[in-house]
Scaffold this active site. Sequence first.
Site, PDB file in Angstrom:
ATOM      1  N   GLU A 102     -54.843 -64.237  21.831  1.00  0.00           N
ATOM      2  CA  GLU A 102     -53.882 -63.912  23.067  1.00  0.00           C
ATOM      3  C   GLU A 102     -54.179 -65.049  24.058  1.00  0.00           C
ATOM      4  O   GLU A 102     -54.452 -64.344  25.355  1.00  0.00           O
ATOM      5  CB  GLU A 102     -54.057 -62.301  23.238  1.00  0.00           C
ATOM      6  CG  GLU A 102     -53.583 -61.598  22.212  1.00  0.00           C
ATOM      7  CD  GLU A 102     -53.858 -60.162  22.470  1.00  0.00           C
ATOM      8  OE1 GLU A 102     -53.932 -59.847  23.716  1.00  0.00           O
ATOM      9  OE2 GLU A 102     -53.228 -59.226  21.798  1.00  0.00           O
ATOM     10  N   GLU A 114     -52.854 -58.633  14.268  1.00  0.00           N
ATOM     11  CA  GLU A 114     -52.801 -57.307  15.307  1.00  0.00           C
ATOM     12  C   GLU A 114     -51.618 -56.549  14.921  1.00  0.00           C
ATOM     13  O   GLU A 114     -50.612 -57.113  15.402  1.00  0.00           O
ATOM     14  CB  GLU A 114     -53.376 -57.638  16.782  1.00  0.00           C
ATOM     15  CG  GLU A 114     -54.734 -57.914  16.849  1.00  0.00           C
ATOM     16  CD  GLU A 114     -55.194 -57.819  18.344  1.00  0.00           C
ATOM     17  OE1 GLU A 114     -54.752 -57.029  19.209  1.00  0.00           O
ATOM     18  OE2 GLU A 114     -55.940 -58.706  18.687  1.00  0.00           O
TER      19      GLU A 114
END
Length: 496
Positions: free
Chosen positions: A164, A296
Site C-alpha cells: 500500500e 487483500e
Amino acid sequence: MPGRVISRHVYGHFAEHLGRCVHGGFWVGEDPKVSNVRGVRSDVVEALRALRIPNLRWPGGCFADTYHWRDGVGPRERRPRMVNGHWGDVVEDNSFGTHEFLDLCEQLGAEPYVSGNVGSGSVRELAEWVEYLTRADDSPMAASRRAHGRDEPWRVPFWGIGNEAWGCGGNMRAEQYASLARHYSTFVRDQGDNKVYRIAVGPSDGDYEWTETMMRSFDDLAADPDAPAGPFQALSLHYYTMTGSWSDKGAATRFTDDEWYVALSRASVMAEYLTRHSTVMDRYDPHRKVGLVVDEWGTWWNVEPGTDPAFLYQQNTLRDALVAAVHFDAFHRHADRVVMANIAQTVNVLQAVLLTDPESGVLVRTPTYHVFEMSTGHHDAASLDVHLRDVPTVESDGRQLDLVSVTASTRDDSALVSLANLDIGSPVEVVLDLRGRTARCRGARILTAPTPASHNTPHSPSAVAPVVFDGVREHPRGLLVELPPHSYLAAELQLT
C-alpha cells in the site's frame, strides 16, 4: 470447453502482526496449556491443512513497512522490541519472526509470501533478507542463517515490493513508487534454485490511474511474447467489502435485509474492478505476462463490542461466506490474469476463517472457512465458461445484483459446480445444462442456516456448517438444483 487453469493460489491467506492474528492465533510460544509444535498452535495448523492452504502472506499489511527482519532472528530472549504503531500502539516482542514464520509455512505445507519493507527499509535490507532465506552456499547471510539454527535454505517464491505505497506504506505518488519498485525489484534476486516472483504495489479499489502508471513502468511487454515480464512480475489489488463508510463500516451480525444486499452488491464490484484493471493492463501487456494478485480482500465490519478497536476482531456470518463465494467466482472468471489472492485475514482479524477464544481456548471454524473447504476441488482445475440465463436480480446500492452466483471447473472426467443463492428469503431452481457432456451428481453439500446472521461460537461451533444435500435431480436438459435461500452449494459431477 475447459478454459484457463484456476490457480490454487487464489485461495491464499494473509497473516499480519495485528491484534490476535499472529500472537494468540498462530503463535502461542511456550504456553503449555495449548497444544503446539515449536510454538505454533496445532489445531490451527490442522484446520488450515484441511483447506490445502496454498500460500501465506506475512508480516503485513501496514506492519510490513515498519518491520525490520533482523529484529526477528536469533535467540528470542535477545530480540529487540518495537512499537506496532499501526495496530494499537502495542509493543511487539518479535518472538515470532522469520524462522518461526517459515516453520509455520512448512507445517502448513504452504508457500511463503513475504512482504518486504519499502516504506521505512532499504534496498540492502530487503536484498539481504532474500539472501538470508534462500541462498545455499557460505555467503554472509547464509552463514548468519546457519548460526541461527537453519542449515538448508528455504524456498520462498513470492516477494512483495512493499505494501500500500499509496497509503500506509509511504503515501507515495504513483510515479514515485513505480521508480522505487523497479529499483528494489532489481535487487530481489534469484538465489540458486529459488526463483522469485516479485509483486509490486498495485491499485486500491478503482484507481485505474495507478494501474496505468505502473504498467508504463514495465520494460516493453508487447515486443517479445516469450520474454518474461520485468523487473517485477505482478501488481497487487486491495478491495474490502463493507456496507457503510470507513468511519462506520456496518455491524457484523446485526444487519437489515437491505444491508445484506448492499454487502453482496459491493462484493460483486470485485468482478468489475478485475475487468477494468485487466483492460488497462491489456493495453501494455497483450500477452498477459503480468499477474494480478488480490492480496487483500474480504469484509471489514465494525469490531465486536468490548474488543480493542485497533485489533479488528469481528464475527463472521453466513453473509460473509457468500461474500467469499462471490469473490471466488470473480477470481475464477479472470483466471487468465488473477494468479493469486489472499483473504484478510486468516485468524481472529477481519474476515477470518478461524477464531480462537482467549478464555476457553476453543478453535472455531467460521462460515467463510467452510466455503474455502468446499472449494478445494477448484484448486488447479480448468475453469468452465458459465452463462446464466433468466437470473433473478435485485437493485441494491445503485446496481443490479444477480441473485445466483456460480462457478464450475473440471479435472479429468469430473466437474465441481459451486452455486450461491444470494436471495435472503426465497429459494431458486437452477438447471445445469452441460453442453456436449452428460453428468450425474456424485454428491453435494450445502452451507446454510436458519437465519442470514447465523454464526459459529465456542458454545455453538457448528451452527453454520456444510451438510449433505439431496436436492440435485435429473432434468431433461441436465441437472436440476433446488437451492434454499441464503445458501452455498458444492456439487461433484461425473461426466460422460
